[in-house]
Design a protein around this motif. Structure first.
Motif, PDB file in Angstrom:
ATOM      1  N   CYS A   1       0.842  -1.200   0.000  1.00  0.00           N
ATOM      2  CA  CYS A   1       0.000   0.000   0.000  1.00  0.00           C
ATOM      3  C   CYS A   1       0.878   1.251   0.000  1.00  0.00           C
ATOM      4  O   CYS A   1       1.730   1.418   0.878  1.00  0.00           O
ATOM      5  N   PHE A   2       0.658   2.110  -0.983  1.00  0.00           N
ATOM      6  CA  PHE A   2       1.490   3.307  -1.098  1.00  0.00           C
ATOM      7  C   PHE A   2       1.087   4.378  -0.095  1.00  0.00           C
ATOM      8  O   PHE A   2       1.808   5.367   0.084  1.00  0.00           O
ATOM      9  N   VAL A   3      -0.052   4.175   0.585  1.00  0.00           N
ATOM     10  CA  VAL A   3      -0.502   5.155   1.577  1.00  0.00           C
ATOM     11  C   VAL A   3       0.114   4.861   2.939  1.00  0.00           C
ATOM     12  O   VAL A   3       0.693   5.740   3.589  1.00  0.00           O
ATOM     13  N   CYS A   4       0.001   3.603   3.376  1.00  0.00           N
ATOM     14  CA  CYS A   4       0.466   3.254   4.728  1.00  0.00           C
ATOM     15  C   CYS A   4       1.796   2.517   4.715  1.00  0.00           C
ATOM     16  O   CYS A   4       2.345   2.210   5.790  1.00  0.00           O
ATOM     17  N   GLY A   5       2.325   2.179   3.533  1.00  0.00           N
ATOM     18  CA  GLY A   5       3.596   1.473   3.469  1.00  0.00           C
ATOM     19  C   GLY A   5       3.521   0.046   3.952  1.00  0.00           C
ATOM     20  O   GLY A   5       4.539  -0.531   4.352  1.00  0.00           O
ATOM     21  N   GLY A   6       2.320  -0.558   3.943  1.00  0.00           N
ATOM     22  CA  GLY A   6       2.175  -1.949   4.344  1.00  0.00           C
ATOM     23  C   GLY A   6       1.680  -2.139   5.757  1.00  0.00           C
ATOM     24  O   GLY A   6       1.500  -3.278   6.205  1.00  0.00           O
ATOM     25  N   LYS A   7       1.410  -1.048   6.460  1.00  0.00           N
ATOM     26  CA  LYS A   7       0.976  -1.167   7.860  1.00  0.00           C
ATOM     27  C   LYS A   7      -0.510  -1.473   7.980  1.00  0.00           C
ATOM     28  O   LYS A   7      -0.954  -2.006   8.995  1.00  0.00           O
ATOM     29  N   GLY A   8      -1.272  -1.107   6.981  1.00  0.00           N
ATOM     30  CA  GLY A   8      -2.717  -1.310   7.028  1.00  0.00           C
ATOM     31  C   GLY A   8      -3.462   0.004   7.188  1.00  0.00           C
ATOM     32  O   GLY A   8      -3.180   0.760   8.127  1.00  0.00           O
TER      33      GLY A   8
ATOM     34  N   LYS B   1      -7.661  -1.639   3.055  1.00  0.00           N
ATOM     35  CA  LYS B   1      -8.588  -2.388   3.903  1.00  0.00           C
ATOM     36  C   LYS B   1      -7.869  -3.127   5.025  1.00  0.00           C
ATOM     37  O   LYS B   1      -8.233  -4.249   5.386  1.00  0.00           O
ATOM     38  N   GLY B   2      -6.833  -2.495   5.542  1.00  0.00           N
ATOM     39  CA  GLY B   2      -6.120  -3.030   6.694  1.00  0.00           C
ATOM     40  C   GLY B   2      -5.166  -4.160   6.390  1.00  0.00           C
ATOM     41  O   GLY B   2      -4.538  -4.703   7.302  1.00  0.00           O
ATOM     42  N   GLU B   3      -4.997  -4.523   5.113  1.00  0.00           N
ATOM     43  CA  GLU B   3      -4.145  -5.662   4.762  1.00  0.00           C
ATOM     44  C   GLU B   3      -2.711  -5.267   4.464  1.00  0.00           C
ATOM     45  O   GLU B   3      -1.808  -6.106   4.509  1.00  0.00           O
TER      46      GLU B   3
END
Length: 337
Positions: free
Chosen positions: A261-268, A273-275
């Protein structure tokens, strides 16, 4: 006859002085081929030789006076019309100018061109094909025979039993492999159609971009490196990709490919959707049957293929949560890009 000429002159001049005078009607009435002055001139044959020159001169004088009066009235009317128009269309040069509205690229077009530039930079060429396609190219040549269950997920719109609107741009790859000998390295962007109900994530019309590489010694690592380069160019240098085992009839082995995820960097987060991961495409090694169907020896050549929905990539790139926004032509949405 002299009296008649005087009456004609006086009547014509009087009509020309009227405020609502129709100058063309006056001209026809008195000077036309069937006009009153012409009728008088036709009767000159009954005059004596001594009277004819006198009456003829007088008729010419009457004609000249009427024509001069006509010209004066016509010129005055034109001048009045021009002055009225100038007054009506007066331009105030001190007023600020009006800026013309300038359009810009649709977000789908912008994303497609950016993706094309990335793949062209890696040596790919752009290939195009028909949107109205044969069943053979859309399904059978891709190892999806009649009654294959994979057709259910790609139900499209049929024109005849053998002609349909393409459900993917993979038929372009088949056509390229039929006409071109390896090495092959192409992408095929374009519209595709499926019989899906319209909702936030589905549309009966959408866009795909598929890629194909065929050459000697092509492996899964080449596919991973290509997609990893694309993802980092498209979504940022820190983007990671993840392969998940999957099944596609035209590739073996096959995989679903996710990007971090380019928004959270993989944190969810809300976007992923939290993945921490977002699915963007499917890929795999080209099935030997597909190579054989296209006249390419699978014992000599291998290749990989991938396909992604342009709308999904654009939605991921810009954080858009409803595919319908792309097609509603709402300027409030489009102005954001």
């Amino acid at each position: 006859m002299k009296e008649k000429l005087q009456q004609i002159k006086q009547a014509a001049l009087a009509e020309l002085q009227a405020p609502d005078c129709d100058t063309e009607a006056v001209r026809v009435k008195y000077l036309g081929k069937k006009g009153e002055l012409t009728a008088v001139l036709r009767g000159m044959g009954a005059l004596s030789p001594e009277e004819r020159p006198v009456v003829g001169q007088m008729a010419n004088d009457v004609r000249a006076e009427i024509e001069a009066a006509l010209a004066t009235v016509v010129a005055a009317a034109k001048e009045k019309a021009l002055n009225d128009r100038l007054a009506r269309e007066k331009l105030d040069v001190t007023m600020p100018g009006k800026c013309e509205r300038v359009g810009h690229q649709h977000p789908l077009t912008r994303a497609q061109r950016e993706m094309e530039e990335i793949f062209i930079g890696m040596g790919f060429e752009i290939a195009e094909g028909p949107e109205v396609e044969y069943d053979y190219y859309n399904f059978q040549a891709l190892n999806i025979p009649e009654n294959h269950p994979a057709r259910d997920t790609q139900d499209t719109f049929y024109i005849t039993d053998k002609i349909l609107l393409r459900s993917q741009t993979s038929p372009v790859q088949v056509r390229v492999m039929e006409k071109q000998s390896p090495p092959i390295r192409v992408i095929s962007p374009g519209r595709v159609y499926r019989s899906d109900a319209l909702d936030a994530t589905h549309s009966p019309l959408f866009h795909q971009m598929e890629g194909l590489v065929v050459d000697k010694g092509i492996t899964m690592s080449d596919l991973k490196g290509t997609l990893e380069t694309f993802a980092r160019k498209m979504f940022g240098d820190k983007t990671e990709i993840r392969f998940r085992p999957h099944h596609f009839p035209f590739t073996e082995p096959s995989a679903e490919v996710d990007v971090s995820c380019f928004v959270c960097g993989g944190k969810g987060c809300r976007v992923c959707k939290g993945e921490g991961w977002i699915e963007i495409l499917g890929a795999g090694m080209v099935h030997p049957f597909v190579l054989s169907n296209c006249g390419i020896d699978p014992e000599v050549y291998s290749g990989f293929a991938f396909g992604m929905g342009l709308e999904r990539v654009t939605m991921t790139r810009y954080g858009i949560d409803d595919i319908r926004l792309f097609y509603e032509n709402d300027e409030r949405f489009l102005k954001q890009f």
